[in-house]
Write a protein that holds these residues in place. Sequence first.
Motif, PDB file in Angstrom:
ATOM      1  N   LEU A 131      49.573  42.997  39.258  1.00  0.00           N
ATOM      2  CA  LEU A 131      48.023  43.105  38.711  1.00  0.00           C
ATOM      3  C   LEU A 131      46.909  42.719  39.900  1.00  0.00           C
ATOM      4  O   LEU A 131      47.254  41.341  40.626  1.00  0.00           O
ATOM      5  N   ILE A 132      45.809  43.065  40.173  1.00  0.00           N
ATOM      6  CA  ILE A 132      44.816  42.750  41.227  1.00  0.00           C
ATOM      7  C   ILE A 132      43.616  42.395  40.347  1.00  0.00           C
ATOM      8  O   ILE A 132      42.909  43.285  40.012  1.00  0.00           O
ATOM      9  N   PHE A 133      43.192  41.111  40.343  1.00  0.00           N
ATOM     10  CA  PHE A 133      41.996  40.900  39.787  1.00  0.00           C
ATOM     11  C   PHE A 133      41.063  40.621  40.835  1.00  0.00           C
ATOM     12  O   PHE A 133      41.307  39.936  41.679  1.00  0.00           O
ATOM     13  N   ASP A 134      39.957  41.385  40.473  1.00  0.00           N
ATOM     14  CA  ASP A 134      38.900  41.184  41.656  1.00  0.00           C
ATOM     15  C   ASP A 134      37.599  40.644  41.155  1.00  0.00           C
ATOM     16  O   ASP A 134      36.747  41.503  40.460  1.00  0.00           O
ATOM     17  N   PRO A 135      37.261  39.209  41.372  1.00  0.00           N
ATOM     18  CA  PRO A 135      35.956  39.059  40.902  1.00  0.00           C
ATOM     19  C   PRO A 135      34.851  39.274  41.611  1.00  0.00           C
ATOM     20  O   PRO A 135      33.625  39.141  41.311  1.00  0.00           O
ATOM     21  N   TYR A 136      35.011  40.326  42.605  1.00  0.00           N
ATOM     22  CA  TYR A 136      33.625  40.777  43.328  1.00  0.00           C
ATOM     23  C   TYR A 136      33.452  41.864  42.862  1.00  0.00           C
ATOM     24  O   TYR A 136      32.408  42.411  43.070  1.00  0.00           O
ATOM     25  N   ARG A 137      34.165  42.916  42.303  1.00  0.00           N
ATOM     26  CA  ARG A 137      34.007  44.019  41.860  1.00  0.00           C
ATOM     27  C   ARG A 137      34.178  44.109  40.147  1.00  0.00           C
ATOM     28  O   ARG A 137      33.868  45.029  39.593  1.00  0.00           O
ATOM     29  N   ALA A 138      34.474  42.814  39.583  1.00  0.00           N
ATOM     30  CA  ALA A 138      34.709  42.670  38.348  1.00  0.00           C
ATOM     31  C   ALA A 138      35.599  43.779  37.521  1.00  0.00           C
ATOM     32  O   ALA A 138      35.041  44.180  36.812  1.00  0.00           O
ATOM     33  N   GLU A 139      36.684  43.736  38.199  1.00  0.00           N
ATOM     34  CA  GLU A 139      37.599  44.580  37.495  1.00  0.00           C
ATOM     35  C   GLU A 139      39.118  44.280  37.869  1.00  0.00           C
ATOM     36  O   GLU A 139      39.406  43.358  38.873  1.00  0.00           O
ATOM     37  N   CYS A 140      39.905  44.823  37.168  1.00  0.00           N
ATOM     38  CA  CYS A 140      41.463  44.476  37.291  1.00  0.00           C
ATOM     39  C   CYS A 140      42.189  45.589  37.386  1.00  0.00           C
ATOM     40  O   CYS A 140      41.877  46.777  36.765  1.00  0.00           O
ATOM     41  N   THR A 141      43.095  45.975  38.512  1.00  0.00           N
ATOM     42  CA  THR A 141      43.672  46.966  38.696  1.00  0.00           C
ATOM     43  C   THR A 141      45.082  46.539  38.427  1.00  0.00           C
ATOM     44  O   THR A 141      45.563  45.762  38.999  1.00  0.00           O
TER      45      THR A 141
END
Length: 192
Positions: A131-141
Amino acid sequence: MPISETDRLHSQLSRLEDQFPGFRTEIVGGTIMMSPVRPFHGETIFLIQTALRKLGTEWACISDVTFVFSDADELCPDIALVPRAEADRNLSAYPPDLIELAVEVVPPSSVRHDYVVKDRLYAQRGIARYLIFDPYRAECTTLWHPGPDGYRGRDVIPYGKPVELALEIGEVRIETDELPVDRETRTQPPGV
């Protein structure tokens, strides 16, 4: 007795960790990587760990502990879900084969490493979910179905919708509506 390149990297890594507190350090592709840690990073990790603990007492979340992939790659996942018995050994390094789930929270300085390099490395070791949580794109891959060149399954879930995982060890739901979002900094995952 000659000193190997790996020994040199470990020596440099130890010195850098002492000289730069507040930076996360790891060896990726034979290069020492240092990423400054921001408050949203830690808060995101805390909230995800809280959700993952619902999987029961037989599993543990460990953070920023070294997993030796090869001489050129020693990764420190933001969260690695491993058997509790292994975490209780309290080691400074573990084999990556113990990881049931790897989680990274993207800092602006390691976008390529989290989305591209670690995708390949985690998949090559057969880690079932990444899981990749990205607080800059506001999404989880969410990535699954590991193969030799990376994960073959991928979904992108915007913050506000839950991340639902059906793992072999159980099911877990991670609510994303409370995860912090940095609206000032924007990142673009390479090649995604």
